[in-house]
Design a protein around this motif. Structure first.
Motif, PDB file in Angstrom:
ATOM      1  N   GLN A 311      30.161  17.168 -47.864  1.00 55.97           N
ATOM      2  CA  GLN A 311      31.244  16.417 -48.485  1.00 55.97           C
ATOM      3  C   GLN A 311      32.425  16.195 -47.543  1.00 55.97           C
ATOM      4  O   GLN A 311      33.286  15.363 -47.821  1.00 55.97           O
ATOM      5  CB  GLN A 311      31.734  17.132 -49.745  1.00 55.97           C
ATOM      6  CG  GLN A 311      30.723  17.134 -50.866  1.00 55.97           C
ATOM      7  CD  GLN A 311      31.277  17.766 -52.128  1.00 55.97           C
ATOM      8  OE1 GLN A 311      32.120  17.204 -52.813  1.00 55.97           O
ATOM      9  NE2 GLN A 311      30.806  18.955 -52.446  1.00 55.97           N
ATOM     10  N   THR A 312      32.473  16.937 -46.443  1.00 56.85           N
ATOM     11  CA  THR A 312      33.641  16.850 -45.569  1.00 56.85           C
ATOM     12  C   THR A 312      33.304  16.535 -44.118  1.00 56.85           C
ATOM     13  O   THR A 312      34.220  16.352 -43.316  1.00 56.85           O
ATOM     14  CB  THR A 312      34.425  18.174 -45.594  1.00 56.85           C
ATOM     15  OG1 THR A 312      33.543  19.255 -45.249  1.00 56.85           O
ATOM     16  CG2 THR A 312      35.007  18.429 -46.976  1.00 56.85           C
ATOM     17  N   MET A 371      31.156  10.460 -46.951  1.00 61.86           N
ATOM     18  CA  MET A 371      32.226   9.919 -46.103  1.00 61.86           C
ATOM     19  C   MET A 371      32.787   8.639 -46.721  1.00 61.86           C
ATOM     20  O   MET A 371      33.998   8.387 -46.683  1.00 61.86           O
ATOM     21  CB  MET A 371      31.674   9.624 -44.704  1.00 61.86           C
ATOM     22  CG  MET A 371      31.126  10.838 -43.968  1.00 61.86           C
ATOM     23  SD  MET A 371      32.358  12.152 -43.725  1.00 61.86           S
ATOM     24  CE  MET A 371      31.828  13.332 -44.981  1.00 61.86           C
ATOM     25  N   LYS A 373      32.912   8.046 -49.860  1.00 67.70           N
ATOM     26  CA  LYS A 373      33.730   8.474 -51.002  1.00 67.70           C
ATOM     27  C   LYS A 373      35.127   8.894 -50.553  1.00 67.70           C
ATOM     28  O   LYS A 373      36.126   8.602 -51.222  1.00 67.70           O
ATOM     29  CB  LYS A 373      33.033   9.624 -51.726  1.00 67.70           C
ATOM     30  CG  LYS A 373      33.767  10.124 -52.957  1.00 67.70           C
ATOM     31  CD  LYS A 373      33.006  11.260 -53.626  1.00 67.70           C
ATOM     32  CE  LYS A 373      33.758  11.786 -54.849  1.00 67.70           C
ATOM     33  NZ  LYS A 373      33.024  12.909 -55.496  1.00 67.70           N
ATOM     34  N   LEU A 374      35.206   9.594 -49.400  1.00 68.10           N
ATOM     35  CA  LEU A 374      36.512   9.985 -48.880  1.00 68.10           C
ATOM     36  C   LEU A 374      37.348   8.751 -48.539  1.00 68.10           C
ATOM     37  O   LEU A 374      38.555   8.710 -48.793  1.00 68.10           O
ATOM     38  CB  LEU A 374      36.341  10.871 -47.644  1.00 68.10           C
ATOM     39  CG  LEU A 374      35.770  12.277 -47.872  1.00 68.10           C
ATOM     40  CD1 LEU A 374      35.594  12.995 -46.545  1.00 68.10           C
ATOM     41  CD2 LEU A 374      36.666  13.090 -48.795  1.00 68.10           C
ATOM     42  N   ARG A 377      38.694   7.283 -51.724  1.00 70.14           N
ATOM     43  CA  ARG A 377      39.810   8.068 -52.249  1.00 70.14           C
ATOM     44  C   ARG A 377      41.091   7.810 -51.445  1.00 70.14           C
ATOM     45  O   ARG A 377      42.189   7.871 -51.993  1.00 70.14           O
ATOM     46  CB  ARG A 377      39.462   9.554 -52.227  1.00 70.14           C
ATOM     47  CG  ARG A 377      38.352   9.945 -53.214  1.00 70.14           C
ATOM     48  CD  ARG A 377      38.145  11.439 -53.242  1.00 70.14           C
ATOM     49  NE  ARG A 377      39.330  12.121 -53.733  1.00 70.14           N
ATOM     50  CZ  ARG A 377      39.480  13.450 -53.710  1.00 70.14           C
ATOM     51  NH1 ARG A 377      38.506  14.211 -53.209  1.00 70.14           N
ATOM     52  NH2 ARG A 377      40.580  14.002 -54.171  1.00 70.14           N
ATOM     53  N   ILE A 378      40.945   7.554 -50.151  1.00 66.01           N
ATOM     54  CA  ILE A 378      42.120   7.218 -49.342  1.00 66.01           C
ATOM     55  C   ILE A 378      42.775   5.943 -49.871  1.00 66.01           C
ATOM     56  O   ILE A 378      44.008   5.836 -49.941  1.00 66.01           O
ATOM     57  CB  ILE A 378      41.717   7.054 -47.858  1.00 66.01           C
ATOM     58  CG1 ILE A 378      41.388   8.413 -47.253  1.00 66.01           C
ATOM     59  CG2 ILE A 378      42.829   6.373 -47.062  1.00 66.01           C
ATOM     60  CD1 ILE A 378      40.855   8.345 -45.836  1.00 66.01           C
ATOM     61  N   TRP A 386      46.450  15.297 -48.588  1.00 68.17           N
ATOM     62  CA  TRP A 386      45.572  15.092 -47.443  1.00 68.17           C
ATOM     63  C   TRP A 386      45.534  13.629 -47.018  1.00 68.17           C
ATOM     64  O   TRP A 386      45.393  13.328 -45.823  1.00 68.17           O
ATOM     65  CB  TRP A 386      44.162  15.616 -47.747  1.00 68.17           C
ATOM     66  CG  TRP A 386      43.399  14.864 -48.799  1.00 68.17           C
ATOM     67  CD1 TRP A 386      43.459  15.056 -50.133  1.00 68.17           C
ATOM     68  CD2 TRP A 386      42.466  13.803 -48.582  1.00 68.17           C
ATOM     69  NE1 TRP A 386      42.614  14.185 -50.778  1.00 68.17           N
ATOM     70  CE2 TRP A 386      41.980  13.400 -49.855  1.00 68.17           C
ATOM     71  CE3 TRP A 386      41.986  13.155 -47.450  1.00 68.17           C
ATOM     72  CZ2 TRP A 386      41.055  12.381 -50.022  1.00 68.17           C
ATOM     73  CZ3 TRP A 386      41.049  12.139 -47.598  1.00 68.17           C
ATOM     74  CH2 TRP A 386      40.593  11.764 -48.873  1.00 68.17           C
ATOM     75  N   ILE A 416      34.911   9.856 -41.323  1.00 67.01           N
ATOM     76  CA  ILE A 416      35.325   9.016 -42.449  1.00 67.01           C
ATOM     77  C   ILE A 416      35.231   7.536 -42.084  1.00 67.01           C
ATOM     78  O   ILE A 416      34.784   6.707 -42.889  1.00 67.01           O
ATOM     79  CB  ILE A 416      36.768   9.377 -42.874  1.00 67.01           C
ATOM     80  CG1 ILE A 416      36.805  10.783 -43.461  1.00 67.01           C
ATOM     81  CG2 ILE A 416      37.290   8.381 -43.914  1.00 67.01           C
ATOM     82  CD1 ILE A 416      38.202  11.268 -43.802  1.00 67.01           C
TER      83      ILE A 416
END
Length: 444
Positions: A311-312, A371, A373-374, A377-378, A386, A416
């Protein structure tokens, strides 16, 4: 609070701390001492888990010692001790919450060589609980007794830290003009940030001491560490370590078996993750399970151990290929064979059930989607801390969708941006009073 079930040795209760909050499940346990009764208890919990999206906290007297570090005195811990309990927690994705207080929660009341001490009480939470209540902290009373643990929130510590920063006695780390960090709380971990100076360390120690006097939770120097930037004055580093009485460390260490590092991790850094994942898929299990059961076990394993890391960060291809190779051999019941002929291609196995596949995950695609998904969310959550940090560091004078990767950027940011191409395929623009994004892309 609603008591939803009260079978022997277990109490299930549904909570809503406020009408707007998500309903959570807290399970209290007082496990029996007989081994066969405990096995029945863990099987009952494993066969009747809460719905997949329910935040779950399991706590109480488990009456289990999992490894030798949880026992002092008496007979050594055997490999079979706690095995059924560990299987249940692994299967349900429960994380053992570390806590403040004595290591051992029970003793036999004797002295000298006859004294036996064990850790029998514990609290475990699933990923959904940690997402909703990341500041949960478990406190064990300083005297060894049979009292249950209490859940302690870090609001008091946050207030004291913010007060010190507001007074100007604690200089936080500044990322930009509008973003600074002095403290972060996640689960039972506390991260404190400040510019390197003895004055800032003094302010931090005062906050921790005041919090300890109010709550009874004092810092453990042996379990804490001070992390310095790579290039720093050696004399200042020594002064800070001497004043704080805490050891220095080059990094945060490991979380869920993987190193936390600002640099790109190598394949060797994922050895523990590979071993732990593959140990759940063993050759003897393949011979005892039918095809459907093997498929279910693979999905369960992939949805637990590798999931948190994926996830990260983008895992190295070699790591993902090794995980898929182990899954393929287990699925076709060929764990002990180096060469074999599969019944169908892995790509077909990874197709959804409605398209004739088994619904397995293609790990490379799945990792890339995280990635993606991140990145989403940004765009949609600009007020998250974050996101503010990434914005101040990498695209303050641009937008996320217009960013170009740079070799000097952090590995996380570059990962990302690799998911941005996939994100662009799923974004459409909806006209109206303001520009909005609609995301509508699904990948298997």
């Amino acid at each position: 609070m609603d008591i939803v079930a009260n079978p022997p040795h277990i109490l299930h209760a549904l909570f809503k701390l406020s009408p707007a909050d998500l309903e959570v499940l807290i399970t209290g346990v007082h496990a029996p001492s007989a081994a066969k009764d405990k096995i029945m208890l863990w099987n009952n919990l494993g066969e009747n888990p809460p719905p997949s999206n329910t935040p779950w906290l399991l706590m109480g007297d488990m009456n289990e010692v999992v490894n030798q570090s949880e026992k002092m005195g008496g007979r050594p811990v055997t490999n079979s001790q706690g095995r059924d309990f560990s299987k249940m927690t692994d299967r349900e994705g429960l994380i053992d919450m570390r806590y403040n207080g004595p290591t051992f929660t029970w003793n036999n009341g004797r002295e000298g060589t006859e004294l036996i001490r064990e850790r029998l009480d514990r609290a475990l939470a699933n990923a959904e609980w940690l997402k909703v209540y990341p500041q949960t902290q478990i406190s064990q009373p300083r005297t060894v007794n049979f009292a249950p643990r209490e859940i302690v929130n870090n609001d008091d510590l946050e207030f004291l830290a913010s007060e010190k920063v507001g007074e100007g006695n604690w200089d936080p780390i500044k990322i930009g003009h509008d973003v600074s960090i002095s403290h972060l709380f996640y689960a039972d971990d506390v991260f404190l940030f400040a510019k390197a100076s003895v004055g800032n360390v003094n302010a931090i120690m005062e906050v921790l001491l005041e919090f300890g006097n109010k709550s009874g939770l004092f810092i453990s120097p042996t379990k804490s560490k001070v992390i310095f930037p790579p290039k720093m004055c050696l004399s200042l580093k020594r002064a800070i370590l001497s004043f704080s009485n805490i050891k220095g460390a080059p990094s945060f260490g490991k979380y869920l078996g993987v190193n936390i590092s600002p640099n790109r991790l190598k394949i060797a850094d994922y050895v523990d993750l590979l071993n732990k994942t593959k140990s759940r898929i063993k050759g003897w299990q393949a011979k005892l399970l039918n095809m459907a059961s093997r498929c279910t076990l693979i999905k369960s394993v992939l949805n637990s151990y590798p999931l948190y890391v994926m996830q990260t960060t983008l895992l190295p291809n070699a790591v993902l290929e090794e995980l898929e190779r182990s899954c393929r051999r287990f699925l076709w019941n060929k764990v002990d064979k180096a060469h074999y002929l599969p019944r169908t291609s892995w790509d077909k196995v990874c197709l959804p059930l409605g398209l004739g596949g088994l619904g397995m995950r293609n790990l490379k695609n799945w990792n890339l989607v995280f990635m993606d998904k991140l990145g989403w969310r940004i765009i949609k959550e600009p007020d998250k801390l974050w996101v503010k940090i990434l914005h101040a560091r990498y695209f303050k004078r641009s937008t996320f969708l217009n960013c170009i990767p740079n070799s000097s950027d952090s590995p996380l940011w570059r990962d990302i941006l690799k998911g941005k191409e996939l994100l662009m395929k799923g974004i459409t623009y909806r006209t109206g009073m303001e520009r909005t994004f609609v995301f509508g892309f699904i990948i298997g």
